[in-house]
Design a protein around this motif. Structure first.
Motif, PDB file in Angstrom:
ATOM      1  N   THR A 173       1.533   4.139   6.454  1.00 43.91           N
ATOM      2  CA  THR A 173       0.227   3.586   6.817  1.00 43.91           C
ATOM      3  C   THR A 173       0.067   3.508   8.328  1.00 43.91           C
ATOM      4  O   THR A 173      -1.041   3.689   8.843  1.00 43.91           O
ATOM      5  CB  THR A 173       0.039   2.192   6.207  1.00 43.91           C
ATOM      6  OG1 THR A 173       1.101   1.329   6.652  1.00 43.91           O
ATOM      7  CG2 THR A 173       0.052   2.236   4.687  1.00 43.91           C
TER       8      THR A 173
ATOM      9  N   TYR B 214      -1.931   6.147  10.566  1.00 46.87           N
ATOM     10  CA  TYR B 214      -3.380   6.302  10.506  1.00 46.87           C
ATOM     11  C   TYR B 214      -4.056   5.167  11.273  1.00 46.87           C
ATOM     12  O   TYR B 214      -3.697   4.007  11.124  1.00 46.87           O
ATOM     13  CB  TYR B 214      -3.848   6.309   9.047  1.00 46.87           C
ATOM     14  CG  TYR B 214      -3.260   7.454   8.269  1.00 46.87           C
ATOM     15  CD1 TYR B 214      -1.983   7.360   7.713  1.00 46.87           C
ATOM     16  CD2 TYR B 214      -3.941   8.649   8.113  1.00 46.87           C
ATOM     17  CE1 TYR B 214      -1.412   8.418   7.026  1.00 46.87           C
ATOM     18  CE2 TYR B 214      -3.390   9.710   7.413  1.00 46.87           C
ATOM     19  CZ  TYR B 214      -2.117   9.586   6.878  1.00 46.87           C
ATOM     20  OH  TYR B 214      -1.551  10.633   6.198  1.00 46.87           O
TER      21      TYR B 214
ATOM     22  N   ARG C 284       0.852  -1.181   0.000  1.00 46.25           N
ATOM     23  CA  ARG C 284       0.000   0.000   0.000  1.00 46.25           C
ATOM     24  C   ARG C 284       0.892   1.237   0.000  1.00 46.25           C
ATOM     25  O   ARG C 284       1.834   1.332   0.781  1.00 46.25           O
ATOM     26  CB  ARG C 284      -0.917  -0.018   1.214  1.00 46.25           C
ATOM     27  CG  ARG C 284      -2.044   0.984   1.170  1.00 46.25           C
ATOM     28  CD  ARG C 284      -3.053   0.708   2.259  1.00 46.25           C
ATOM     29  NE  ARG C 284      -3.722  -0.584   2.061  1.00 46.25           N
ATOM     30  CZ  ARG C 284      -4.738  -1.014   2.815  1.00 46.25           C
ATOM     31  NH1 ARG C 284      -5.212  -0.244   3.781  1.00 46.25           N
ATOM     32  NH2 ARG C 284      -5.278  -2.197   2.575  1.00 46.25           N
TER      33      ARG C 284
ATOM     34  N   HIS D  90      -7.769   3.556  -0.845  1.00 38.80           N
ATOM     35  CA  HIS D  90      -8.269   3.572   0.526  1.00 38.80           C
ATOM     36  C   HIS D  90      -8.127   4.965   1.121  1.00 38.80           C
ATOM     37  O   HIS D  90      -7.096   5.622   0.915  1.00 38.80           O
ATOM     38  CB  HIS D  90      -7.465   2.620   1.414  1.00 38.80           C
ATOM     39  CG  HIS D  90      -7.522   1.193   1.016  1.00 38.80           C
ATOM     40  ND1 HIS D  90      -8.437   0.295   1.557  1.00 38.80           N
ATOM     41  CD2 HIS D  90      -6.771   0.475   0.139  1.00 38.80           C
ATOM     42  CE1 HIS D  90      -8.235  -0.894   1.031  1.00 38.80           C
ATOM     43  NE2 HIS D  90      -7.236  -0.817   0.163  1.00 38.80           N
ATOM     44  N   CYS D  91      -9.132   5.392   1.865  1.00 33.32           N
ATOM     45  CA  CYS D  91      -8.947   6.587   2.680  1.00 33.32           C
ATOM     46  C   CYS D  91      -8.619   6.152   4.103  1.00 33.32           C
ATOM     47  O   CYS D  91      -8.941   5.031   4.521  1.00 33.32           O
ATOM     48  CB  CYS D  91     -10.175   7.480   2.660  1.00 33.32           C
ATOM     49  SG  CYS D  91     -11.683   6.762   3.326  1.00 33.32           S
ATOM     50  N   ALA D  92      -7.967   7.035   4.834  1.00 31.68           N
ATOM     51  CA  ALA D  92      -7.518   6.734   6.183  1.00 31.68           C
ATOM     52  C   ALA D  92      -7.609   7.995   7.037  1.00 31.68           C
ATOM     53  O   ALA D  92      -7.482   9.110   6.517  1.00 31.68           O
ATOM     54  CB  ALA D  92      -6.084   6.206   6.156  1.00 31.68           C
TER      55      ALA D  92
ATOM     56  N   TYR E 116      -7.636   4.668  11.404  1.00 30.50           N
ATOM     57  CA  TYR E 116      -8.874   4.175  10.810  1.00 30.50           C
ATOM     58  C   TYR E 116      -8.741   4.091   9.289  1.00 30.50           C
ATOM     59  O   TYR E 116      -8.155   4.980   8.659  1.00 30.50           O
ATOM     60  CB  TYR E 116     -10.040   5.092  11.177  1.00 30.50           C
ATOM     61  CG  TYR E 116     -10.236   5.254  12.652  1.00 30.50           C
ATOM     62  CD1 TYR E 116      -9.855   6.422  13.303  1.00 30.50           C
ATOM     63  CD2 TYR E 116     -10.795   4.218  13.410  1.00 30.50           C
ATOM     64  CE1 TYR E 116     -10.024   6.571  14.663  1.00 30.50           C
ATOM     65  CE2 TYR E 116     -10.965   4.361  14.776  1.00 30.50           C
ATOM     66  CZ  TYR E 116     -10.585   5.531  15.399  1.00 30.50           C
ATOM     67  OH  TYR E 116     -10.752   5.660  16.750  1.00 30.50           O
ATOM     68  N   TRP E 117      -9.324   3.034   8.737  1.00 30.03           N
ATOM     69  CA  TRP E 117      -9.222   2.765   7.300  1.00 30.03           C
ATOM     70  C   TRP E 117     -10.564   2.354   6.723  1.00 30.03           C
ATOM     71  O   TRP E 117     -11.368   1.689   7.389  1.00 30.03           O
ATOM     72  CB  TRP E 117      -8.221   1.627   7.043  1.00 30.03           C
ATOM     73  CG  TRP E 117      -6.813   2.031   7.323  1.00 30.03           C
ATOM     74  CD1 TRP E 117      -6.175   2.028   8.529  1.00 30.03           C
ATOM     75  CD2 TRP E 117      -5.870   2.521   6.370  1.00 30.03           C
ATOM     76  NE1 TRP E 117      -4.882   2.485   8.384  1.00 30.03           N
ATOM     77  CE2 TRP E 117      -4.675   2.791   7.067  1.00 30.03           C
ATOM     78  CE3 TRP E 117      -5.912   2.754   4.997  1.00 30.03           C
ATOM     79  CZ2 TRP E 117      -3.533   3.283   6.446  1.00 30.03           C
ATOM     80  CZ3 TRP E 117      -4.776   3.235   4.372  1.00 30.03           C
ATOM     81  CH2 TRP E 117      -3.607   3.494   5.086  1.00 30.03           C
TER      82      TRP E 117
END
Length: 129
Positions: free
Chosen positions: A113, A116, A45, A95-97, A118-119
């Motif tokens: 990654t 963050y 990612r 994906h947003c985070a 929350y995903w």
């Protein structure tokens, strides 16, 4: 707890455009820094871009600068990723985070990654040549 739901993905020809949305639950959306990441098959990612909690500041990875734009509407608890001049190499699950903003003293790497908490589940973007 923040729940994130992406939408807007699909199949588009090279040179085309898409707008992704990420809807967030909760009443404190404006307190969260929002990032966009993408993951292509077989790859890790990777960071795409980030927007500050107020929406004033944005940062992008070099490969998308000038083509992808992040914005947010805190009244609608939504962050957007406008994608123009799409290329086949943009094909990925996006994906947003979310990361809670601790203010100017907060020290973290917004490209990672692990920064963050929350995903969302992601939305597929496929760009055909």
């Amino acid at each position: 707890q923040v729940q994130l739901v992406e939408s807007g993905g699909g199949l588009v020809q090279a040179g085309g455009s898409l707008r992704l949305s990420c809807a967030a639950s909760g009443r404190t959306f404006s307190s969260y820094i929002m990032g966009w990441f993408r993951q292509a098959p077989g790859l890790e990612r990777e960071f795409v871009g980030v927007i500050s909690s107020s929406g004033v500041y944005t940062y992008y990875t070099d490969s998308v600068k000038g083509r992808l734009t992040i914005s947010r509407d805190n009244a609608k608890n939504t962050v957007y990723l406008q994608m123009n001049s799409l290329k086949p190499e943009d094909t990925a699950v996006y994906h947003c985070a979310a990361r809670f903003s601790y203010g100017i003293s907060d020290s973290y790497d917004y490209t990672r990654t692990m920064s963050y908490k929350y995903w969302g589940q992601g939305t597929q973007v496929t760009v055909s040549s």
